[in-house]
Design a protein around this motif. Structure first.
Motif, mmCIF file in Angstrom:
data_model
loop_
_atom_site.group_PDB
_atom_site.id
_atom_site.type_symbol
_atom_site.label_atom_id
_atom_site.label_comp_id
_atom_site.label_asym_id
_atom_site.label_seq_id
_atom_site.Cartn_x
_atom_site.Cartn_y
_atom_site.Cartn_z
ATOM 1 N N UNK A 156 0.810 -1.224 0.000
ATOM 2 C CA UNK A 156 0.000 0.000 0.000
ATOM 3 C C UNK A 156 0.842 1.272 0.000
ATOM 4 N N UNK A 157 2.149 1.140 0.216
ATOM 5 C CA UNK A 157 3.033 2.302 0.218
ATOM 6 C C UNK A 157 3.422 2.657 -1.216
ATOM 7 N N UNK A 158 3.847 3.879 -1.393
ATOM 8 C CA UNK A 158 4.268 4.328 -2.721
ATOM 9 C C UNK A 158 5.651 4.955 -2.628
ATOM 10 N N UNK A 159 6.556 4.499 -3.487
ATOM 11 C CA UNK A 159 7.925 5.012 -3.546
ATOM 12 C C UNK A 159 8.097 5.817 -4.821
ATOM 13 N N UNK A 160 8.659 7.011 -4.700
ATOM 14 C CA UNK A 160 8.871 7.861 -5.873
ATOM 15 C C UNK A 160 10.233 8.534 -5.775
ATOM 16 N N UNK A 161 10.829 8.777 -6.918
ATOM 17 C CA UNK A 161 12.060 9.562 -6.947
ATOM 18 C C UNK A 161 11.665 11.023 -7.045
ATOM 19 N N UNK A 162 12.083 11.787 -6.054
ATOM 20 C CA UNK A 162 11.702 13.191 -5.986
ATOM 21 C C UNK A 162 12.588 14.051 -6.853
ATOM 22 N N UNK A 163 13.846 13.621 -7.021
ATOM 23 C CA UNK A 163 14.789 14.376 -7.842
ATOM 24 C C UNK A 163 16.200 14.146 -7.356
ATOM 25 N N UNK A 164 17.162 14.020 -8.278
ATOM 26 C CA UNK A 164 18.542 13.787 -7.880
ATOM 27 C C UNK A 164 18.672 12.509 -7.080
ATOM 28 N N UNK A 165 19.178 12.627 -5.847
ATOM 29 C CA UNK A 165 19.318 11.467 -4.969
ATOM 30 C C UNK A 165 18.264 11.473 -3.860
ATOM 31 N N UNK A 166 17.176 12.165 -4.103
ATOM 32 C CA UNK A 166 16.093 12.228 -3.123
ATOM 33 C C UNK A 166 14.935 11.322 -3.530
ATOM 34 N N UNK A 167 14.388 10.631 -2.543
ATOM 35 C CA UNK A 167 13.213 9.790 -2.749
ATOM 36 C C UNK A 167 12.140 10.196 -1.743
ATOM 37 N N UNK A 168 10.915 9.923 -2.109
ATOM 38 C CA UNK A 168 9.797 10.201 -1.215
ATOM 39 C C UNK A 168 8.937 8.947 -1.122
ATOM 40 N N UNK A 169 8.430 8.682 0.074
ATOM 41 C CA UNK A 169 7.595 7.500 0.305
ATOM 42 C C UNK A 169 6.322 7.940 1.026
ATOM 43 N N UNK A 170 5.198 7.494 0.527
ATOM 44 C CA UNK A 170 3.921 7.729 1.198
ATOM 45 C C UNK A 170 3.492 6.444 1.884
ATOM 46 N N UNK A 171 3.172 6.554 3.165
ATOM 47 C CA UNK A 171 2.813 5.383 3.967
ATOM 48 C C UNK A 171 1.432 5.595 4.581
ATOM 49 N N UNK A 172 0.380 5.007 4.015
ATOM 50 C CA UNK A 172 -0.976 5.170 4.561
ATOM 51 C C UNK A 172 -1.147 4.416 5.875
ATOM 52 N N UNK A 173 -2.042 4.934 6.702
ATOM 53 C CA UNK A 173 -2.459 4.267 7.938
ATOM 54 C C UNK A 173 -1.266 3.885 8.806
ATOM 55 N N UNK A 174 -0.470 4.871 9.186
ATOM 56 C CA UNK A 174 0.747 4.607 9.948
ATOM 57 C C UNK A 174 0.422 4.279 11.401
ATOM 58 N N UNK A 175 1.370 3.567 12.028
ATOM 59 C CA UNK A 175 1.235 3.193 13.432
ATOM 60 C C UNK A 175 1.760 4.313 14.333
ATOM 61 N N UNK A 176 1.501 4.156 15.652
ATOM 62 C CA UNK A 176 1.916 5.190 16.600
ATOM 63 C C UNK A 176 3.434 5.317 16.670
ATOM 64 N N UNK A 177 4.145 4.195 16.574
ATOM 65 C CA UNK A 177 5.605 4.212 16.647
ATOM 66 C C UNK A 177 6.227 4.335 15.250
ATOM 67 N N UNK A 178 5.635 5.173 14.445
ATOM 68 C CA UNK A 178 6.054 5.330 13.056
ATOM 69 C C UNK A 178 7.527 5.706 12.944
ATOM 70 N N UNK A 179 7.979 6.647 13.758
ATOM 71 C CA UNK A 179 9.350 7.153 13.658
ATOM 72 C C UNK A 179 10.382 6.073 13.949
#
Length: 212
Positions: A133-156
């Motif tokens: 259910x997560x989505x990985x994308x290249x944001x630009x250069x050496x940067x990536x972005x990830x979207x994580x739906x319905x995260x848990x409390x201890x996400x960090x």
């Protein structure tokens, strides 16, 4: 790559041929001819080819050509859909920004082709780590972005830090001293717009980067 275009095209052709059969051979009571199957097979082949072209174009329009991850336009569209689901279900959505440390030095030492290989390795590691259910994308250069739906409390701890370790382990197989700085923001607690959340995650990421 999905088969949605091919499935849709085949479905339309099958429906067309069913209507054709019912009209000519049931409604008009014309004698059935074996050439019906030849025409049907021909139409199906054409439909499959056209559907495949659609699937190829759709795939290329959504993906980063180097890493095969999603591109910026796609991740922004996904966020809008995911945010609406979170609002309805009263859930939260995590936005992770990831940046490779010392990537310029790697390019300078090994060459840009090796830098590209590293980016491909990182993308592969991210895709192996995330859930379906997560989505990985290249944001630009050496940067990536990830979207994580319905995260848990201890996400960090449970997600972000483990992700960071996974990247370090993956990259260490071919490159030395490769680490990633990670920042994150949470929807809707830290912002309602995608741009604002990305800015917060980006600021957090560079704050962590300065500590290294």
């Amino acid at each position: 790559m999905t088969y949605s275009g091919r499935i849709l095209a085949i479905g339309i052709v099958l429906l067309f041929n069913l209507i054709r059969y019912l009209y000519y051979h049931q409604y008009l009571a014309l004698a059935f001819n074996w050439t019906f199957f030849i025409l049907t097979a021909f139409f199906l082949c054409v439909a499959w080819w056209c559907g495949k072209q659609f699937d190829n174009v759709k795939y290329l329009s959504e993906r980063d050509p180097l890493t095969g991850t999603y591109n910026r336009r796609t991740v922004e569209q996904y966020f809008q859909k995911a945010a609406k689901i979170c609002d309805i279900k009263k859930q939260t959505l995590g936005i992770i920004m990831l940046d490779l440390n010392n990537f310029k030095e790697i390019n300078d030492e090994y060459g840009h082709h090796k830098g590209d290989e590293l980016l491909i390795q990182i993308a592969s590691a991210l895709n192996k780590y995330v859930t379906k259910n997560d989505l990985v994308a290249r944001w630009g250069g050496d940067e990536f972005i990830i979207l994580v739906p319905n995260i848990e409390e201890e996400f960090a701890i449970d997600y972000v830090q483990k992700l960071q370790r996974a990247i370090t382990l993956q990259s260490s197989e071919s490159f030395s001293n490769v680490e990633a700085s990670v920042g994150y923001a949470i929807y809707p607690q830290q912002g309602s717009s995608f741009q604002k959340l990305v800015q917060k995650a980006d600021a957090y990421m560079y704050k962590e980067k300065k500590k290294k």
